[in-house]
Design a protein around this motif. Sequence first.
Motif, PDB file in Angstrom:
ATOM      1  N   ALA A 257       6.239 107.849 -25.373  1.00 58.69           N
ATOM      2  CA  ALA A 257       7.010 107.774 -24.133  1.00 58.69           C
ATOM      3  C   ALA A 257       6.702 108.952 -23.231  1.00 58.69           C
ATOM      4  CB  ALA A 257       8.505 107.718 -24.450  1.00 58.69           C
ATOM      5  N   GLY A 258       6.668 110.160 -23.819  1.00 55.33           N
ATOM      6  CA  GLY A 258       6.353 111.335 -23.008  1.00 55.33           C
ATOM      7  C   GLY A 258       4.981 111.234 -22.382  1.00 55.33           C
ATOM      8  N   SER A 259       3.995 110.795 -23.155  1.00 54.84           N
ATOM      9  CA  SER A 259       2.629 110.696 -22.641  1.00 54.84           C
ATOM     10  C   SER A 259       2.525 109.656 -21.534  1.00 54.84           C
ATOM     11  CB  SER A 259       1.685 110.353 -23.794  1.00 54.84           C
ATOM     12  OG  SER A 259       0.367 110.122 -23.317  1.00 54.84           O
ATOM     13  N   VAL A 260       3.105 108.494 -21.748  1.00 52.76           N
ATOM     14  CA  VAL A 260       2.987 107.406 -20.769  1.00 52.76           C
ATOM     15  C   VAL A 260       3.751 107.738 -19.491  1.00 52.76           C
ATOM     16  CG1 VAL A 260       3.505 104.986 -20.346  1.00 52.76           C
ATOM     17  CG2 VAL A 260       2.589 105.681 -22.549  1.00 52.76           C
ATOM     18  N   LEU A 261       4.952 108.318 -19.621  1.00 53.24           N
ATOM     19  CA  LEU A 261       5.724 108.664 -18.432  1.00 53.24           C
ATOM     20  C   LEU A 261       5.008 109.718 -17.592  1.00 53.24           C
ATOM     21  CD1 LEU A 261       9.319 108.713 -19.976  1.00 53.24           C
ATOM     22  CD2 LEU A 261       8.525 107.171 -18.170  1.00 53.24           C
ATOM     23  N   ARG A 262       4.441 110.687 -18.253  1.00 53.10           N
ATOM     24  CA  ARG A 262       3.702 111.708 -17.500  1.00 53.10           C
ATOM     25  C   ARG A 262       2.485 111.096 -16.804  1.00 53.10           C
ATOM     26  NH1 ARG A 262       4.593 114.500 -22.502  1.00 53.10           N
ATOM     27  NH2 ARG A 262       6.360 115.940 -22.328  1.00 53.10           N
ATOM     28  N   ALA A 263       1.784 110.178 -17.497  1.00 54.45           N
ATOM     29  CA  ALA A 263       0.639 109.524 -16.882  1.00 54.45           C
ATOM     30  C   ALA A 263       1.049 108.701 -15.679  1.00 54.45           C
ATOM     31  CB  ALA A 263      -0.063 108.641 -17.911  1.00 54.45           C
ATOM     32  N   ALA A 264       2.296 108.202 -15.686  1.00 53.43           N
ATOM     33  CA  ALA A 264       2.795 107.414 -14.562  1.00 53.43           C
ATOM     34  C   ALA A 264       3.365 108.299 -13.458  1.00 53.43           C
ATOM     35  CB  ALA A 264       3.860 106.435 -15.045  1.00 53.43           C
ATOM     36  N   GLY A 265       3.311 109.621 -13.627  1.00 48.71           N
ATOM     37  CA  GLY A 265       3.819 110.526 -12.615  1.00 48.71           C
ATOM     38  C   GLY A 265       5.302 110.756 -12.692  1.00 48.71           C
ATOM     39  N   VAL A 266       5.908 110.471 -13.829  1.00 48.84           N
ATOM     40  CA  VAL A 266       7.350 110.656 -14.003  1.00 48.84           C
ATOM     41  C   VAL A 266       7.580 111.914 -14.824  1.00 48.84           C
ATOM     42  CG1 VAL A 266       9.484 109.668 -14.916  1.00 48.84           C
ATOM     43  CG2 VAL A 266       7.733 108.169 -13.929  1.00 48.84           C
ATOM     44  N   THR A 267       8.444 112.784 -14.325  1.00 49.27           N
ATOM     45  CA  THR A 267       8.812 113.974 -15.083  1.00 49.27           C
ATOM     46  C   THR A 267       9.742 113.559 -16.219  1.00 49.27           C
ATOM     47  OG1 THR A 267       8.652 115.362 -13.121  1.00 49.27           O
ATOM     48  CG2 THR A 267       9.934 116.222 -14.972  1.00 49.27           C
ATOM     49  N   VAL A 268       9.381 113.902 -17.428  1.00 46.05           N
ATOM     50  CA  VAL A 268      10.143 113.462 -18.588  1.00 46.05           C
ATOM     51  C   VAL A 268      10.843 114.643 -19.226  1.00 46.05           C
ATOM     52  CG1 VAL A 268       8.102 113.641 -20.061  1.00 46.05           C
ATOM     53  CG2 VAL A 268      10.035 112.254 -20.801  1.00 46.05           C
ATOM     54  N   ARG A 269      12.088 114.435 -19.584  1.00 43.32           N
ATOM     55  CA  ARG A 269      12.866 115.445 -20.298  1.00 43.32           C
ATOM     56  C   ARG A 269      13.174 114.904 -21.689  1.00 43.32           C
ATOM     57  NH1 ARG A 269      15.604 115.755 -15.080  1.00 43.32           N
ATOM     58  NH2 ARG A 269      15.126 117.757 -14.076  1.00 43.32           N
ATOM     59  N   LEU A 270      12.673 115.576 -22.692  1.00 43.44           N
ATOM     60  CA  LEU A 270      12.881 115.211 -24.082  1.00 43.44           C
ATOM     61  C   LEU A 270      13.696 116.300 -24.772  1.00 43.44           C
ATOM     62  CD1 LEU A 270       9.260 113.979 -24.945  1.00 43.44           C
ATOM     63  CD2 LEU A 270      11.287 112.546 -24.640  1.00 43.44           C
ATOM     64  N   PRO A 271      14.230 116.014 -25.966  1.00 36.82           N
ATOM     65  CA  PRO A 271      14.914 117.071 -26.707  1.00 36.82           C
ATOM     66  C   PRO A 271      13.998 118.271 -26.913  1.00 36.82           C
ATOM     67  CG  PRO A 271      15.365 114.939 -27.709  1.00 36.82           C
ATOM     68  CD  PRO A 271      14.342 114.702 -26.642  1.00 36.82           C
ATOM     69  N   ALA A 272      14.573 119.456 -26.865  1.00 38.05           N
ATOM     70  CA  ALA A 272      13.775 120.671 -26.996  1.00 38.05           C
ATOM     71  C   ALA A 272      12.991 120.681 -28.299  1.00 38.05           C
ATOM     72  CB  ALA A 272      14.690 121.898 -26.913  1.00 38.05           C
ATOM     73  N   ASP A 273      13.576 120.175 -29.363  1.00 38.63           N
ATOM     74  CA  ASP A 273      12.895 120.090 -30.662  1.00 38.63           C
ATOM     75  C   ASP A 273      13.015 118.633 -31.129  1.00 38.63           C
ATOM     76  OD1 ASP A 273      11.924 120.229 -33.233  1.00 38.63           O
ATOM     77  OD2 ASP A 273      12.935 122.123 -33.694  1.00 38.63           O
ATOM     78  N   VAL A 274      11.965 117.847 -30.843  1.00 35.89           N
ATOM     79  CA  VAL A 274      12.014 116.417 -31.144  1.00 35.89           C
ATOM     80  C   VAL A 274      12.188 116.175 -32.638  1.00 35.89           C
ATOM     81  CG1 VAL A 274      10.683 114.278 -31.118  1.00 35.89           C
ATOM     82  CG2 VAL A 274      10.726 115.745 -29.098  1.00 35.89           C
ATOM     83  N   ASP A 275      11.428 116.892 -33.443  1.00 37.98           N
ATOM     84  CA  ASP A 275      11.507 116.687 -34.890  1.00 37.98           C
ATOM     85  C   ASP A 275      12.905 116.946 -35.422  1.00 37.98           C
ATOM     86  OD1 ASP A 275       8.851 115.974 -34.980  1.00 37.98           O
ATOM     87  OD2 ASP A 275       8.150 118.007 -35.456  1.00 37.98           O
ATOM     88  N   ALA A 276      13.522 118.037 -34.964  1.00 37.47           N
ATOM     89  CA  ALA A 276      14.880 118.349 -35.414  1.00 37.47           C
ATOM     90  C   ALA A 276      15.869 117.291 -34.949  1.00 37.47           C
ATOM     91  CB  ALA A 276      15.292 119.729 -34.894  1.00 37.47           C
ATOM     92  N   ALA A 277      15.676 116.797 -33.714  1.00 33.31           N
ATOM     93  CA  ALA A 277      16.574 115.772 -33.196  1.00 33.31           C
ATOM     94  C   ALA A 277      16.464 114.489 -33.997  1.00 33.31           C
ATOM     95  CB  ALA A 277      16.257 115.501 -31.722  1.00 33.31           C
ATOM     96  N   VAL A 278      15.228 114.124 -34.353  1.00 30.90           N
ATOM     97  CA  VAL A 278      15.032 112.903 -35.143  1.00 30.90           C
ATOM     98  C   VAL A 278      15.618 113.070 -36.540  1.00 30.90           C
ATOM     99  CG1 VAL A 278      13.288 111.412 -36.184  1.00 30.90           C
ATOM    100  CG2 VAL A 278      13.025 112.170 -33.809  1.00 30.90           C
ATOM    101  N   GLU A 279      15.470 114.243 -37.123  1.00 29.22           N
ATOM    102  CA  GLU A 279      15.982 114.479 -38.470  1.00 29.22           C
ATOM    103  C   GLU A 279      17.486 114.319 -38.549  1.00 29.22           C
ATOM    104  OE1 GLU A 279      14.590 115.006 -41.405  1.00 29.22           O
ATOM    105  OE2 GLU A 279      12.617 114.634 -40.526  1.00 29.22           O
ATOM    106  N   ARG A 280      18.186 114.552 -37.456  1.00 32.37           N
ATOM    107  CA  ARG A 280      19.656 114.450 -37.462  1.00 32.37           C
ATOM    108  C   ARG A 280      20.135 113.004 -37.454  1.00 32.37           C
ATOM    109  NH1 ARG A 280      22.416 118.001 -32.993  1.00 32.37           N
ATOM    110  NH2 ARG A 280      24.215 117.332 -34.196  1.00 32.37           N
ATOM    111  N   ILE A 281      19.217 112.077 -37.252  1.00 32.87           N
ATOM    112  CA  ILE A 281      19.574 110.655 -37.200  1.00 32.87           C
ATOM    113  C   ILE A 281      19.336 110.035 -38.568  1.00 32.87           C
ATOM    114  CG2 ILE A 281      19.007 108.431 -36.141  1.00 32.87           C
ATOM    115  CD1 ILE A 281      18.183 109.953 -33.638  1.00 32.87           C
TER     116      ILE A 281
END
Length: 381
Positions: A257-281
């Motif tokens: 999602a981050g890669s595709v949104l940036r390629a489309a010219g969209v500024t993307v905001r993701l969790p500061a630590d994606v791995d940690a955020a995913v681990e909490r789920i």
Amino acid sequence: MTQIDATTGALRMDGRRRWELGGVIAQVFLITAYVAVITMDIPVATKVWSLTLLAAFTLFYIFVPGRCLFRPWPVKAAVVAVLVVLPAALLPVLGSSAATMWIYAAVVGGFLLRSWVGMTLGVVLAVGLLAVNWAYGDPLSWELALTIVAMTAFMTGFVGNIRLNRELQLTREALAVAAVAAERERIGRDLHDILGHSLTAIAVKAGLARRLVGRDDAAAAAEIGAVEQLAREALADVRATASGFRQVSLAGELAIAGSVLRAAGVTVRLPADVDAAVERIDPPARALLGYVVREAVTNVIRHAHARTCTITLSPGSVEIVDDGRAAPGPPGNGLAGLADRVASAGGTLTAGPRPGGGFGVRATVPAVDTAADAATLGVAR
């Protein structure tokens, strides 16, 4: 007709043929009636008429009831009535012995009618037999009367098992049809998710590569390489979906999602630590939330014309918010299928325009620490 058992390969007869075979065997007990009529010193016309009634009774009993088990009740009642009336018509010739043929009517009543109706008919015929014995001055046939009731009860229980087996067969067939329909729905929904997202990503990457050609050939080549990789992954996903073994990774979907949104010219905001955020789920919920991220990001690229997109993760939910314009009309098939997917897992999905502008999609899944929902991770550019 005969059929071949699919598991054993043995020949077996269907219910109608079984009844006809049993009906033929049961006619052994009517041989004495035929002999009695033939040997009687009665007019030839009466003899022919009586034998015709006996033959009609025999043929009717053999060939008709077995075809009527699942017919409407008036047809069943008419069949039983015929088997009661024909012996009654022979009473002037055979005397009270003709009433013994009512055991056939009792058996058919237990076979065709509801259990309580069949049992009532058996009792009535047994009493009728005794009444005929009394009217003709013959000894009361208590044994035969009890046999009529017992045969009716036996046939009632036997047919109850037949009906139960048929209901089980119909239920099994209905479940098989439902399973096929559910599998088709799953494949269609997954293919929509895969192809919609992958083709959108390929189109965005290819457009970016086209714009970079002649300006930054190295970057253009990198984007073409990404397009090739996305196409290979999409093909693998389609094959995995068809076989039912496709798995979605939440972390992988966030990265794409981050890669595709940036390629489309969209500024993307993701969790500061994606791995940690995913681990909490919870692990079982990650694939489901991965589908949500995939569909929501695809819609952002296709419809929103957004400048920014924020993806927020919490232990029990994911939210995707953009600042673009909401597509007019009701949600499309993608969001509808996504809502069904989330609901089937016991979660909820909300999607719609935001009061301040833009569009938001939020999915919440069960069996998590909902008290921690409020403590969502921070986001960074």
